[in-house]
Design an enzyme around this catalytic site. Structure first.
Site, short mmCIF file in Angstrom:
data_model
loop_
_atom_site.label_atom_id
_atom_site.label_comp_id
_atom_site.label_asym_id
_atom_site.label_seq_id
_atom_site.Cartn_x
_atom_site.Cartn_y
_atom_site.Cartn_z
N SER A 187 4.11 -1.71 -5.34
CA SER A 187 3.07 -2.05 -6.36
C SER A 187 3.37 -3.59 -7.07
O SER A 187 3.41 -4.34 -6.18
CB SER A 187 3.09 -1.00 -7.50
OG SER A 187 1.76 -1.06 -8.09
N ASP A 206 -1.75 3.51 -4.55
CA ASP A 206 -0.50 2.86 -5.05
C ASP A 206 0.90 3.23 -4.46
O ASP A 206 1.03 4.62 -4.43
CB ASP A 206 -0.58 3.02 -6.70
CG ASP A 206 0.71 2.18 -7.39
OD1 ASP A 206 1.64 2.17 -6.83
OD2 ASP A 206 0.05 1.28 -8.08
#
Length: 279
Positions: free
Chosen positions: A43, A184
């Site tokens: 991320s 994610d």
């Protein structure tokens, strides 16, 4: 065992700001983080790991946080928060938890995938090519719930890999890369230290020590690496930094203070990190 691994975790705009402060503080202390044998990014860690290995100085990443540059508009509604928590906390089984979250992400009414690519593209700036040094980027398959890794041999662009790693479930749509949908990379582990298995020395900079749900924390993963013979230094926000960062990690008004907190923490801990990195 291979030698050094630098693990950079996720944490939204505020956690990412703290991370840049840590990178700048350690670099100023004379620690060459770009010399790692591998950088593993998740991320926000994928964004800044990509830029760092592509030649953007850590000091520049830090200064951009202080100046207000690199702002990310990520308005999270109360409904999205409830939907996320309901899915992630609905089972005590890690696999069932991530499958619930993945289903919620695929069904959630969000904007187009282009929103993710546009935002991540702006954060990467001119960085578009995979760096020469080894970079691994974690993302979660939104169908299987499994964490997988993109690298320069994966046949996808750097932008695609980082966007996949940054697609926050329920807030942003899972993005399509290589014919599959991804969300994610921090959905089941905020830093994915397990990907550093086999490295002798591991420095993990982790803005958020634990993902939401019944998943192993960064500390648990670090302990497993240590049990397998690695020297691991886990650097997460201390109490003062957590207070400065607050609970809303999308609050752009906190980024500069969070970056300064990360910088101060890194300078204080630099002797211990130096002992690991140069030992």
């Amino acid at each position: 065992m291979s030698d050094t691994a630098l693990v950079l975790g996720g944490g939204g705009p505020v956690g990412g700001a703290w991370l840049t402060g840590v990178l700048a503080g350690l670099t100023e202390a004379g620690i060459d983080l770009t010399g790692a044998d591998v950088v593993i990014g998740t991320s926000a860690g994928a964004v800044f790991g990509s830029r760092l290995l592509s030649g953007v100085p850590a000091a520049d990443l830090y200064e951009r946080q202080l100046s207000g540059a690199d702002a990310v508009r990520l308005p999270v509604t109360a409904r999205q928060t409830v939907r996320f928590l309901w899915a992630a906390l609905g089972s005590r089984d890690p696999q069932r938890s991530i499958e619930r979250l993945a289903r919620a992400a695929l069904r959630a009414p969000t904007g187009p995938e282009s929103d993710v690519f546009d935002t991540v593209g702006a954060l990467l700036g001119d960085v578009r090519d995979w760096p020469e040094r080894e970079l691994r980027i974690a993302a979660v398959d939104a169908r299987s719930g499994q964490t997988e890794v993109f690298d320069s041999d994966s046949g996808v662009t750097l932008l695609e890999a980082v966007a996949a790693s940054c697609a926050v479930p329920v807030v942003w749509p899972p993005v399509t890369v290589a014919g599959r949908r991804w969300m994610d990379g921090g959905s089941r582990s905020t830093a994915n230290l397990q990907l550093a298995r086999g490295y002798r020395r591991v420095l993990a900079v982790v803005p958020v020590p634990r993902a939401v749900g019944p998943h192993p924390s960064a500390a648990q993963q670090a302990a497993e690496l240590s049990d397998n013979g690695a020297r691991v230094f886990l650097l997460s926000p201390d109490r003062a930094a957590r207070r400065i960062m607050g609970r809303n990690l999308t609050d752009n008004t906190r980024r500069s203070a969070a970056a300064r907190a990360g910088y101060a923490q890194a300078r204080a801990l630099s002797p211990s990190v130096t002992d690991l990195w140069q030992g």
